[in-house]
Enzyme design. Structure first.
Site, PDB file in Angstrom:
ATOM      1  N   ARG A 139       8.744  14.980   0.531  1.00 50.15           N
ATOM      2  CA  ARG A 139      10.018  14.445   1.152  1.00 50.15           C
ATOM      3  C   ARG A 139      10.809  15.886   1.544  1.00 50.15           C
ATOM      4  O   ARG A 139      10.750  16.914   0.625  1.00 50.15           O
ATOM      5  CB  ARG A 139      10.827  13.520   0.235  1.00 50.15           C
ATOM      6  CG  ARG A 139       9.910  12.616  -0.132  1.00 50.15           C
ATOM      7  CD  ARG A 139      10.582  11.622  -1.430  1.00 50.15           C
ATOM      8  NE  ARG A 139       9.643  10.677  -1.889  1.00 50.15           N
ATOM      9  CZ  ARG A 139       9.831   9.839  -3.082  1.00 50.15           C
ATOM     10  NH1 ARG A 139      10.990  10.354  -3.706  1.00 50.15           N
ATOM     11  NH2 ARG A 139       9.158   9.305  -3.498  1.00 50.15           N
ATOM     12  N   LYS A 178      11.520   8.796   7.158  1.00 49.66           N
ATOM     13  CA  LYS A 178      12.506   7.913   7.904  1.00 49.66           C
ATOM     14  C   LYS A 178      13.032   8.391   9.444  1.00 49.66           C
ATOM     15  O   LYS A 178      13.666   8.008   9.824  1.00 49.66           O
ATOM     16  CB  LYS A 178      13.904   7.903   7.027  1.00 49.66           C
ATOM     17  CG  LYS A 178      13.578   7.195   5.535  1.00 49.66           C
ATOM     18  CD  LYS A 178      14.731   6.746   4.913  1.00 49.66           C
ATOM     19  CE  LYS A 178      14.599   6.103   3.875  1.00 49.66           C
ATOM     20  NZ  LYS A 178      15.691   5.834   2.790  1.00 49.66           N
ATOM     21  N   TYR A 193       4.979   3.533  -4.260  1.00 49.80           N
ATOM     22  CA  TYR A 193       6.511   2.801  -3.976  1.00 49.80           C
ATOM     23  C   TYR A 193       6.644   1.139  -4.562  1.00 49.80           C
ATOM     24  O   TYR A 193       5.465   1.050  -4.991  1.00 49.80           O
ATOM     25  CB  TYR A 193       6.827   2.762  -2.591  1.00 49.80           C
ATOM     26  CG  TYR A 193       6.802   4.097  -1.849  1.00 49.80           C
ATOM     27  CD1 TYR A 193       7.196   5.261  -2.364  1.00 49.80           C
ATOM     28  CD2 TYR A 193       5.985   4.242  -0.613  1.00 49.80           C
ATOM     29  CE1 TYR A 193       7.274   6.450  -1.789  1.00 49.80           C
ATOM     30  CE2 TYR A 193       6.145   5.493   0.290  1.00 49.80           C
ATOM     31  CZ  TYR A 193       6.741   6.396  -0.269  1.00 49.80           C
ATOM     32  OH  TYR A 193       6.724   7.584   0.369  1.00 49.80           O
ATOM     33  N   ARG A 235       7.459  -1.177   5.328  1.00 48.52           N
ATOM     34  CA  ARG A 235       8.721  -0.884   5.900  1.00 48.52           C
ATOM     35  C   ARG A 235       9.094   0.348   6.506  1.00 48.52           C
ATOM     36  O   ARG A 235       9.418   0.869   7.766  1.00 48.52           O
ATOM     37  CB  ARG A 235      10.178  -1.054   4.940  1.00 48.52           C
ATOM     38  CG  ARG A 235      10.465  -2.666   4.553  1.00 48.52           C
ATOM     39  CD  ARG A 235      11.742  -3.001   4.091  1.00 48.52           C
ATOM     40  NE  ARG A 235      11.987  -2.162   2.941  1.00 48.52           N
ATOM     41  CZ  ARG A 235      12.074  -2.485   1.790  1.00 48.52           C
ATOM     42  NH1 ARG A 235      11.297  -3.349   1.549  1.00 48.52           N
ATOM     43  NH2 ARG A 235      12.167  -1.802   0.889  1.00 48.52           N
ATOM     44  N   HIS A 279       9.601   1.670 -16.580  1.00 52.19           N
ATOM     45  CA  HIS A 279       8.977   2.799 -17.237  1.00 52.19           C
ATOM     46  C   HIS A 279       8.166   2.538 -18.096  1.00 52.19           C
ATOM     47  O   HIS A 279       7.853   1.232 -18.453  1.00 52.19           O
ATOM     48  CB  HIS A 279      10.325   3.523 -17.648  1.00 52.19           C
ATOM     49  CG  HIS A 279      11.197   4.034 -16.777  1.00 52.19           C
ATOM     50  ND1 HIS A 279      12.211   3.414 -16.429  1.00 52.19           N
ATOM     51  CD2 HIS A 279      11.344   5.404 -16.198  1.00 52.19           C
ATOM     52  CE1 HIS A 279      13.181   4.103 -15.582  1.00 52.19           C
ATOM     53  NE2 HIS A 279      12.457   5.239 -15.455  1.00 52.19           N
ATOM     54  N   ILE A 298       7.647   2.682 -21.078  1.00 54.85           N
ATOM     55  CA  ILE A 298       7.931   2.157 -22.288  1.00 54.85           C
ATOM     56  C   ILE A 298       8.029   0.461 -22.264  1.00 54.85           C
ATOM     57  O   ILE A 298       7.451  -0.162 -23.043  1.00 54.85           O
ATOM     58  CB  ILE A 298       9.009   2.686 -23.026  1.00 54.85           C
ATOM     59  CG1 ILE A 298       9.343   2.293 -24.252  1.00 54.85           C
ATOM     60  CG2 ILE A 298      10.229   2.305 -22.345  1.00 54.85           C
ATOM     61  CD1 ILE A 298      10.594   3.052 -25.089  1.00 54.85           C
ATOM     62  N   TYR A 345       6.322  -1.349 -19.435  1.00 52.11           N
ATOM     63  CA  TYR A 345       5.265  -1.826 -19.081  1.00 52.11           C
ATOM     64  C   TYR A 345       4.259  -2.023 -20.516  1.00 52.11           C
ATOM     65  O   TYR A 345       3.778  -3.128 -20.516  1.00 52.11           O
ATOM     66  CB  TYR A 345       4.644  -0.766 -18.166  1.00 52.11           C
ATOM     67  CG  TYR A 345       5.407  -0.021 -16.969  1.00 52.11           C
ATOM     68  CD1 TYR A 345       6.228  -1.257 -16.401  1.00 52.11           C
ATOM     69  CD2 TYR A 345       5.240   0.904 -16.532  1.00 52.11           C
ATOM     70  CE1 TYR A 345       6.913  -0.976 -15.385  1.00 52.11           C
ATOM     71  CE2 TYR A 345       6.142   1.514 -15.548  1.00 52.11           C
ATOM     72  CZ  TYR A 345       6.852   0.509 -14.850  1.00 52.11           C
ATOM     73  OH  TYR A 345       7.847   0.881 -13.815  1.00 52.11           O
ATOM     74  N   ASP A 393       1.656   5.256 -18.348  1.00 53.78           N
ATOM     75  CA  ASP A 393       1.825   6.196 -17.015  1.00 53.78           C
ATOM     76  C   ASP A 393       0.325   6.504 -16.604  1.00 53.78           C
ATOM     77  O   ASP A 393      -0.253   6.446 -15.727  1.00 53.78           O
ATOM     78  CB  ASP A 393       2.612   7.200 -17.065  1.00 53.78           C
ATOM     79  CG  ASP A 393       3.960   6.582 -16.790  1.00 53.78           C
ATOM     80  OD1 ASP A 393       4.230   5.185 -16.328  1.00 53.78           O
ATOM     81  OD2 ASP A 393       4.920   7.411 -16.779  1.00 53.78           O
TER      82      ASP A 393
END
Length: 428
Positions: free
Chosen positions: A55, A82, A104, A111, A146, A148, A150, A184
């Site tokens: 980005r 964008k 995302y 979108r 985050h 922890i 999950y 993760d």
């Protein structure tokens, strides 16, 4: 060594050249943080040509790009999704890719115009990998989260019991937090990579791509498969710190030495336990290995013996034996461990010590071919190599790194840009 390549663990690579079992596989990674980038790094380590779409804003992780190891073995372009032409530039890359990774929240990629429908319309054989914490559907799918959280919901965090004497006395106390490795990376990144490669195999056989929905909660829950069987069969208690493999057994636990160092004991099998008891000098009157009623007494005796010498002294005692006792090392101490050094498990590149590619291949070794990609540094090169001239027109200039900033977990970020949610660590 410089940027020209590195020898270690996985093999030798030079610059951005081919190498590894995934040589020739093209991957588009939509920038994020956490398990998605780590999965893309693993693909890059194995030889894939990974292009990270960064980005214009600096990474919310708050780490200087040169130290962002998850971005090694990648090339970077900067695209403003964008901006009017941004989605088209990504779709031009997608048309030439085999795999795509995005992290995302559900609906955001759609979108922005780079969701599965748009991407598969441009490239029907594309494998579209979605990396989230909660998954693409379900009551929590749209919520931030985050590691922890999950792992807590998946029933994994509750398995992790501290193995100190205090924890043994109170097994119902709070669980330990194993960094963000179990959720993760183990439950997220590795399951995403398995899914991507399985779907790639299918796409190459049939010409049909598909969407891979990799959720940390699903992968973390899947990791408990064997324990779920033991639980159903009455061989595992649904409590932490009271079972054979979670610190409940005194011969599968961690003990402090006299100098404050710790030793990990895993003397499960009878022959290994016998060697352990002999070298630790437990004595003939010690409780038996499977005399569970006397396990508290056995634990206390083992702890008392370890408390008489330093960790290094005990390492010397158990060296070369099958007693299954090893030192608990910090990350920096692990770099210098004799076994890991002999295997070149860790390598140093440009002054940064990091894990070498894993696993190892006899014919097509992976390699560290590139240092962590700086945002936008490879735009012209990728435009040429991938045949995407739209990238070379008025490239977006990335913002300069400005030090630690807030963090927006990639598996829970509502938009690719936006305000930070939680502060990043004050040091890197």
């Amino acid at each position: 060594m410089g940027d020209s390549g590195v020898r270690g663990g996985g093999g030798v690579g030079a610059g951005g050249g081919p190498g590894g079992p995934l040589a020739g596989v093209r991957v588009v990674e939509l920038a994020g943080i956490g398990p998605g980038p780590f999965a893309a790094m693993l693909l890059g380590d194995l030889g894939a040509d990974v292009v990270r779409v960064d980005r214009p804003e600096p990474s919310p992780l708050g780490i200087e790009p040169v130290y962002d190891i998850a971005n090694r073995n990648k090339r970077s372009v900067v695209v403003d999704l964008k901006a009017p032409g941004g989605p088209g530039q990504v779709l031009d890359l997608v048309a030439r890719a085999d795999l795509l990774i995005e992290g995302y929240r559900p609906g955001v990629a759609e979108r922005l115009g780079v969701g599965p429908e748009a991407c598969l319309a441009r490239n029907p054989a594309l494998v579209y990998g979605r990396m989230t914490g909660w998954g693409q559907h379900g009551p929590l799918a749209a919520r931030a989260g985050h590691d922890i959280g999950y792992t807590a919901v998946a029933g994994v965090l509750g398995l992790v019991a501290p193995t100190s004497a205090a924890a043994a006395a109170d097994p119902d106390g709070p669980p330990a937090v194993p960094a963000n490795l179990l959720g993760d990376y183990a439950g997220g990144s590795l399951y995403l990579v398995v899914g991507l490669l399985a779907a790639l195999h299918h796409a190459r056989a049939t010409g049909a791509g598909q969407v891979v929905d990799a959720a940390v909660v699903d992968g973390a829950a899947h990791l408990t498969a064997v324990l779920q069987g033991l639980l159903a069969g009455g061989r595992w208690q649904d409590r932490r710190g009271v079972n054979l493999l979670d610190g409940g057994a005194p011969f599968y636990a961690v003990y402090p030495a006299a100098d404050g160092g710790h030793l990990a004991v895993g003397a499960l099998e009878p022959q290994f336990y016998a060697e352990f008891a002999r070298l630790l000098e437990l004595g003939p009157d010690a409780p038996g290995q499977w005399d569970t009623a006397r396990w508290p007494e056995l634990r206390a005796r083992i702890a008392a013996r370890f408390a008489t010498r330093s960790r290094a002294a005990w390492e010397a005692v158990f060296a070369g034996s099958d007693a299954c006792v090893e030192p608990v090392l910090t990350m920096r101490q692990a770099h210098a461990h004799e076994h890991l050094a002999s295997r070149e498990t860790y390598v140093e590149v440009d002054g940064i010590t990091q894990p070498a590619p894993a696993p190892r291949f006899s014919a097509t070794p992976g390699a560290l071919r590139r240092p962590p990609a700086r945002p936008g540094a490879d735009t012209s090169e990728v435009a040429r190599d991938w045949g995407v001239p739209s990238l070379a027109v008025e490239p977006v200039e990335p913002a300069e790194y400005a030090g630690p900033a807030g963090s927006a977990e990639s598996t829970g970020a509502a938009e690719p840009v936006g305000p930070a949610r939680t502060p990043a660590p004050p040091t890197v």
